[in-house]
Design an enzyme around this catalytic site. Structure first.
Site, mmCIF file in Angstrom:
data_model
loop_
_atom_site.group_PDB
_atom_site.id
_atom_site.type_symbol
_atom_site.label_atom_id
_atom_site.label_comp_id
_atom_site.label_asym_id
_atom_site.label_seq_id
_atom_site.Cartn_x
_atom_site.Cartn_y
_atom_site.Cartn_z
ATOM 1 N N LYS A 341 100.027 13.519 -0.656
ATOM 2 C CA LYS A 341 100.378 12.801 0.581
ATOM 3 C C LYS A 341 101.568 13.448 1.301
ATOM 4 C CE LYS A 341 98.795 9.618 2.130
ATOM 5 N NZ LYS A 341 97.661 9.559 3.096
ATOM 6 N N VAL A 342 102.449 14.118 0.577
ATOM 7 C CA VAL A 342 103.592 14.776 1.210
ATOM 8 C C VAL A 342 103.497 16.266 0.904
ATOM 9 C CG1 VAL A 342 106.103 14.925 1.390
ATOM 10 C CG2 VAL A 342 105.020 12.730 0.892
#
Length: 346
Positions: A341-342
């Site tokens: 996600k990051v």
């Protein structure tokens, strides 16, 4: 095809997420106007899906707010360390988490170069919100599937509010109608989506094309197909596609064409559909009304939103196609290999 993925659940949460986001951000249009007073240009700082949202923001501001808007090259700040005169610039950093170091560092650099700064993020209290002069925090809620769905469409909402704050000649009431339109998309029979999925099984590549406001959708749809289905999908403006790369579409590499149901780019998209199908290339339409549907082999209808809002509804069928195709191919759409996600850029 009966298993429900997290991605599918989060696709269905978009109307609620959009309502919450609009309720939170529309009253802040005046703050945006105050911050931007004295600026004339907008610089978007983003990567990945957020970069595709920035493309939407760029078209929106230039077409409707009379402001030059460009996409930044973060490496100018983070790798080259160049000093650029950004006086009179509103720098808008977009990051779903608000924690991507490259984006945070580039917004900090923009401020040091004289820009006023806005952060668009789903991460309340994140590093991005701490350094931005003004933070537009979306209300998507936690997103667990790696492919962005509700965080992407709520970013579009934040950028539509940004445009209103910057004086765009647009109707906030029309924007308020978007969640209901997404409800309508999700309630539609999925026969068209399913038919396109079956045609894409066995394909190794596809070209996704749109122009103007819909160009952002073409880029995001192609990214989703790459992320979750490992398909060699290219997102291209139809103008760029016609300048050479059209040679890549053939019977094994279909064209997925996206367009609003009306507006200045629809006619050209229909002509492109006619051209590719005339040489035996399959063409699948998302949106574009009866005109585009009639020129394509398969079509998925979308509601009659104004062109400036069409990207909200156009992306939803593309999300559904991606989620279904991934499962049809035996992949987990929630956790594509090699992604998180990051994303940090070295």
């Amino acid at each position: 095809m009966t298993t429900t993925s997290t991605m599918r659940s989060e696709i269905a949460e978009q109307p609620t997420a959009l309502r919450r986001t609009l309720d939170s951000l529309l009253p802040r249009a005046g703050e945006i106007a105050d911050l931007a007073r004295g600026t004339s240009q907008v610089l978007f700082i983003a990567r990945g899906s957020s970069d595709n949202a920035a493309v939407y923001g760029s078209y929106l501001l230039q077409a409707h707010a009379g402001r030059l808007a460009t996409l930044a090259s973060p490496s100018i700040a983070t790798t080259y360390g160049a000093k650029v005169d950004l006086n009179g610039v509103l720098a808008v950093a977009i990051s779903q988490s608000g924690r991507t170091e490259e984006i945070v560092d580039t917004l900090r650099w923009a401020a040091d170069c004289g820009a006023r700064t806005v952060g668009v993020t789903n991460g309340a209290g994140s590093a991005l919100t701490e350094i931005a002069d003004l933070s537009l925090v979306t209300e998507a809620g936690s997103e667990f599937a790696v492919p962005a769905t509700k965080t992407y469409t709520t970013q579009l909402a934040a950028l539509a509010v940004l445009a209103l704050g910057l004086g765009a000649d647009l109707d906030a009431g029309e924007l308020r109608g978007v969640p209901a339109a997404i409800d309508d998309v999700l309630a539609m029979p999925e026969d068209g989506v399913d038919a396109i999925v079956e045609r894409l099984v066995g394909c190794h590549g596809a070209v996704v094309s749109g122009r103007g406001m819909a160009f952002s959708t073409a880029l995001e749809a192609a990214l989703k197909l790459k992320e979750a289905c490992y398909l060699h999908a290219m997102g291209l403006s139809y103008a760029d596609l016609l300048h050479g790369p059209i040679a890549v579409v053939d019977a094994e590499t279909p064209a997925i064409l996206v367009a609003a149901n009306s507006g200045p780019t629809l006619e050209g998209t229909v002509r492109l559909a006619e051209r590719v199908t005339s040489v035996g290339t399959p063409a699948y339409a998302i949106g574009g009304g009866s005109a585009l549907a009639g020129a394509c082999d398969l079509a998925v209808a979308t509601p009659d939103l104004p062109e400036w809002l069409a990207p909200f509804s156009l992306i939803v069928p593309a999300q559904l196609i991606t989620e279904k195709l991934a499962r049809r191919l035996g992949y987990d759409p929630d956790a594509p290999r090699g992604l998180g996600k990051v994303t940090q850029t070295a």
